[in-house]
Scaffold this active site. Sequence first.
Site, PDB file in Angstrom:
ATOM      1  N   ASP A 262       0.819  -1.215   0.000  1.00 17.85           N
ATOM      2  CA  ASP A 262       0.000   0.000   0.000  1.00 17.85           C
ATOM      3  C   ASP A 262       0.853   1.265   0.000  1.00 17.85           C
ATOM      4  O   ASP A 262       1.977   1.260   0.496  1.00 17.85           O
ATOM      5  CB  ASP A 262      -0.892  -0.029   1.256  1.00 17.85           C
ATOM      6  CG  ASP A 262      -2.023   0.977   1.171  1.00 17.85           C
ATOM      7  OD1 ASP A 262      -2.305   1.486   0.072  1.00 17.85           O
ATOM      8  OD2 ASP A 262      -2.609   1.271   2.231  1.00 17.85           O
ATOM      9  N   GLY A 263       0.308   2.342  -0.544  1.00 18.49           N
ATOM     10  CA  GLY A 263       0.937   3.657  -0.411  1.00 18.49           C
ATOM     11  C   GLY A 263       1.615   4.193  -1.662  1.00 18.49           C
ATOM     12  O   GLY A 263       2.268   5.229  -1.602  1.00 18.49           O
TER      13      GLY A 263
ATOM     14  N   HIS B 107       3.181   3.626  -8.782  1.00 21.18           N
ATOM     15  CA  HIS B 107       3.013   2.203  -9.107  1.00 21.18           C
ATOM     16  C   HIS B 107       4.254   1.659  -9.823  1.00 21.18           C
ATOM     17  O   HIS B 107       4.650   0.515  -9.612  1.00 21.18           O
ATOM     18  CB  HIS B 107       1.776   1.997  -9.988  1.00 21.18           C
ATOM     19  CG  HIS B 107       0.488   2.339  -9.283  1.00 21.18           C
ATOM     20  ND1 HIS B 107       0.209   1.900  -8.007  1.00 21.18           N
ATOM     21  CD2 HIS B 107      -0.605   3.053  -9.675  1.00 21.18           C
ATOM     22  CE1 HIS B 107      -0.984   2.351  -7.644  1.00 21.18           C
ATOM     23  NE2 HIS B 107      -1.502   3.057  -8.631  1.00 21.18           N
TER      24      HIS B 107
ATOM     25  N   ASN C 111     -10.379  -2.444  -6.915  1.00 22.76           N
ATOM     26  CA  ASN C 111      -9.534  -1.495  -7.665  1.00 22.76           C
ATOM     27  C   ASN C 111     -10.050  -1.229  -9.083  1.00 22.76           C
ATOM     28  O   ASN C 111      -9.675  -0.235  -9.709  1.00 22.76           O
ATOM     29  CB  ASN C 111      -8.076  -1.984  -7.759  1.00 22.76           C
ATOM     30  CG  ASN C 111      -7.309  -1.872  -6.464  1.00 22.76           C
ATOM     31  OD1 ASN C 111      -6.348  -2.599  -6.237  1.00 22.76           O
ATOM     32  ND2 ASN C 111      -7.705  -0.954  -5.594  1.00 22.76           N
ATOM     33  N   TRP C 112     -10.920  -2.097  -9.617  1.00 19.38           N
ATOM     34  CA  TRP C 112     -11.497  -1.857 -10.953  1.00 19.38           C
ATOM     35  C   TRP C 112     -12.256  -0.530 -10.981  1.00 19.38           C
ATOM     36  O   TRP C 112     -12.446   0.058 -12.033  1.00 19.38           O
ATOM     37  CB  TRP C 112     -12.462  -2.981 -11.372  1.00 19.38           C
ATOM     38  CG  TRP C 112     -11.806  -4.284 -11.705  1.00 19.38           C
ATOM     39  CD1 TRP C 112     -11.949  -5.474 -11.046  1.00 19.38           C
ATOM     40  CD2 TRP C 112     -10.920  -4.559 -12.805  1.00 19.38           C
ATOM     41  NE1 TRP C 112     -11.194  -6.459 -11.641  1.00 19.38           N
ATOM     42  CE2 TRP C 112     -10.563  -5.920 -12.730  1.00 19.38           C
ATOM     43  CE3 TRP C 112     -10.379  -3.791 -13.849  1.00 19.38           C
ATOM     44  CZ2 TRP C 112      -9.701  -6.533 -13.655  1.00 19.38           C
ATOM     45  CZ3 TRP C 112      -9.519  -4.399 -14.765  1.00 19.38           C
ATOM     46  CH2 TRP C 112      -9.194  -5.744 -14.658  1.00 19.38           C
TER      47      TRP C 112
ATOM     48  N   SER D 299      -8.538  -5.057   4.155  1.00 19.56           N
ATOM     49  CA  SER D 299      -8.992  -4.671   2.809  1.00 19.56           C
ATOM     50  C   SER D 299      -9.341  -5.865   1.917  1.00 19.56           C
ATOM     51  O   SER D 299      -8.865  -5.964   0.781  1.00 19.56           O
ATOM     52  CB  SER D 299      -7.932  -3.797   2.122  1.00 19.56           C
ATOM     53  OG  SER D 299      -7.719  -2.630   2.861  1.00 19.56           O
TER      54      SER D 299
HETATM   55  C1  FPP Z   1      -1.775   0.297  -3.357  1.00 20.52           C
HETATM   56  O1  FPP Z   1      -1.320   1.620  -3.364  1.00 20.52           O
HETATM   57  C2  FPP Z   1      -1.234  -0.395  -4.484  1.00 20.52           C
HETATM   58  C3  FPP Z   1      -1.976  -0.890  -5.521  1.00 20.52           C
HETATM   59  C4  FPP Z   1      -3.440  -0.755  -5.595  1.00 20.52           C
HETATM   60  C5  FPP Z   1      -1.343  -1.555  -6.654  1.00 20.52           C
HETATM   61  C6  FPP Z   1      -0.130  -2.355  -6.302  1.00 20.52           C
HETATM   62  C7  FPP Z   1       0.718  -2.369  -7.486  1.00 20.52           C
HETATM   63  C8  FPP Z   1       2.063  -2.373  -7.492  1.00 20.52           C
HETATM   64  C9  FPP Z   1       2.890  -2.502  -6.281  1.00 20.52           C
HETATM   65  C10 FPP Z   1       2.826  -2.219  -8.761  1.00 20.52           C
HETATM   66  C11 FPP Z   1       2.453  -3.166  -9.820  1.00 20.52           C
HETATM   67  C12 FPP Z   1       2.613  -4.551  -9.399  1.00 20.52           C
HETATM   68  C13 FPP Z   1       3.145  -5.487 -10.192  1.00 20.52           C
HETATM   69  C14 FPP Z   1       3.213  -6.877  -9.727  1.00 20.52           C
HETATM   70  C15 FPP Z   1       3.646  -5.159 -11.526  1.00 20.52           C
HETATM   71  P1  FPP Z   1      -2.397   2.762  -3.535  1.00 20.52           P
HETATM   72  O2  FPP Z   1      -2.446   3.122  -4.971  1.00 20.52           O
HETATM   73  O3  FPP Z   1      -3.683   2.338  -2.940  1.00 20.52           O
HETATM   74  O4  FPP Z   1      -1.724   3.907  -2.710  1.00 20.52           O
HETATM   75  P2  FPP Z   1      -2.470   4.991  -1.854  1.00 20.52           P
HETATM   76  O5  FPP Z   1      -3.174   4.273  -0.747  1.00 20.52           O
HETATM   77  O6  FPP Z   1      -1.345   5.822  -1.381  1.00 20.52           O
HETATM   78  O7  FPP Z   1      -3.406   5.721  -2.770  1.00 20.52           O
END
Ligand code: FPP
Length: 240
Positions: free
Chosen positions: A13-14, A30, A61-62, A189
């Site tokens: 996360d994050g 990402h 997430n979709w 989550s």
């Molecule tokens: C959560 O951070 C992360 C995700 C929803 C996607 C996770 C993806 C990756 C680590 C990169 C791609 C993975 C691969 C295997 C290629 P967030 O977007 O919810 O962060 P936030 O809470 O700060 O908004």
Amino acid sequence: MKNLPSHVAIIMDGNGRWANQQNKDRLFGHKQGAKVVREITEYAREIGIKALTLYAFSEQNWNRPQMEVKGLMNLLKEYLTSEKNTILNNNIRFSCIGNLGKLPKIIQESIVFLTNLSKNNDGMDLCLALSYGGKEEIIDAVKKISEDCMSGKIRPEKINNELFDSYLYTKNLPPPDLLIRTSGERRISNFLLWQLAYTEFYFIDVPWPQFSKEHFLMAIESFEKRERRFGLISTQLKEI
Ligand code: FPP
């Protein structure tokens, strides 16, 4: 290392917040996150972790802005191609869990390809949770069990924990010993709801793009100090 967790699951996360803090767009976060995926995968393999499950994209997430979903899908597509050698050279068996039918066809094909190519590897299991939801997984299992009951394949009185396990996406993996969540949130989550019943949790404030081998090691060391009782009392564990 003594008492190493066999299976580690991570809620990465994050990414978005980390990127925004530097006035960059969420996709930048990402992308950096994908680099950390490679580093932690190699490190986990190196220190002898037997299975690593990463929450890369949830069912929920979709509903993010379509630009971000598209960006994440592109990143995933790149990852599945670029990581082939890392996976094979490190004797890693690759798999995915989730509602994979919702993913773009090209990604589905890459998943099948990499899963087949690595199926005889036995150094470490790397499982990506994609289009994954824990509640959805349980509902899917219930539907399949109901169908098998109706067709007479199983009898309702035979339903127990082991049988239920065998209907989940994770049927080929043991439950996680340790769950790590980065970026300071303290919630599950919708991740592995059934499988986390006796898992140890480790929360760290560091956002995923800044998560390093040293942080991973801190989580492992924290795990090693814990006493897992599985509903028993301390003295009983010494007798086992
Ligand atoms: C959560 O951070 C992360 C995700 C929803 C996607 C996770 C993806 C990756 C680590 C990169 C791609 C993975 C691969 C295997 C290629 P967030 O977007 O919810 O962060 P936030 O809470 O700060 O908004």
